[in-house]
Write a protein that holds these residues in place. Sequence first.
Motif, short mmCIF file in Angstrom:
data_model
loop_
_atom_site.label_atom_id
_atom_site.label_comp_id
_atom_site.label_asym_id
_atom_site.label_seq_id
_atom_site.Cartn_x
_atom_site.Cartn_y
_atom_site.Cartn_z
N LEU A 242 0.86 -1.29 0.25
CA LEU A 242 0.06 -0.02 0.07
C LEU A 242 0.83 1.30 -0.07
O LEU A 242 0.51 2.18 -0.96
CB LEU A 242 -0.96 -0.16 1.24
CG LEU A 242 -2.00 -0.96 1.17
CD1 LEU A 242 -2.83 -1.12 2.43
CD2 LEU A 242 -3.24 -0.79 -0.10
N LYS A 243 1.82 1.04 0.71
CA LYS A 243 2.79 2.41 0.88
C LYS A 243 3.49 2.67 -0.49
O LYS A 243 3.56 3.71 -1.14
CB LYS A 243 3.88 2.04 1.95
CG LYS A 243 3.37 2.46 3.37
CD LYS A 243 4.55 2.22 4.17
CE LYS A 243 4.14 2.43 5.67
NZ LYS A 243 4.95 2.59 6.75
N VAL A 244 3.90 1.46 -1.35
CA VAL A 244 4.43 1.66 -2.81
C VAL A 244 3.55 2.21 -3.47
O VAL A 244 3.63 3.06 -4.46
CB VAL A 244 5.10 0.30 -3.34
CG1 VAL A 244 5.43 0.45 -4.27
CG2 VAL A 244 6.19 0.00 -2.16
N ALA A 245 2.37 1.67 -3.57
CA ALA A 245 1.17 2.02 -4.47
C ALA A 245 0.66 3.59 -4.17
O ALA A 245 0.53 4.02 -5.26
CB ALA A 245 -0.04 1.28 -4.22
N THR A 246 0.93 4.25 -2.86
CA THR A 246 0.50 5.52 -2.79
C THR A 246 1.72 6.43 -3.08
O THR A 246 1.33 7.52 -3.59
CB THR A 246 0.17 5.67 -1.27
OG1 THR A 246 1.11 5.27 -0.48
CG2 THR A 246 -1.10 4.77 -0.85
N ALA A 247 2.87 5.81 -3.24
CA ALA A 247 3.75 6.81 -3.48
C ALA A 247 4.01 6.89 -4.93
O ALA A 247 4.74 7.91 -5.60
CB ALA A 247 5.21 6.09 -3.06
#
Length: 59
Positions: free
Chosen positions: A49-54
């Motif tokens: 999720l953190k990678v996708a939001t970045a």
Amino acid sequence: MIRSLRVVAGFEPRPAVVASTRLGNAVAATVAVGCLSLCLIVTLTLLTLKVATAMPLPA
């Protein structure tokens, strides 16, 4: 695991063996593996999720 019996008139109370030690160890190991795999799944999900939001949105 030992189950305690209640005192009944005329009978001597003795603990009854309910399950073997090996069975208890097997259950404990299974629960531990399940907890570790659940923690791994949650960690991977949060990292994804953190990678996708970045990532920038495609235009």
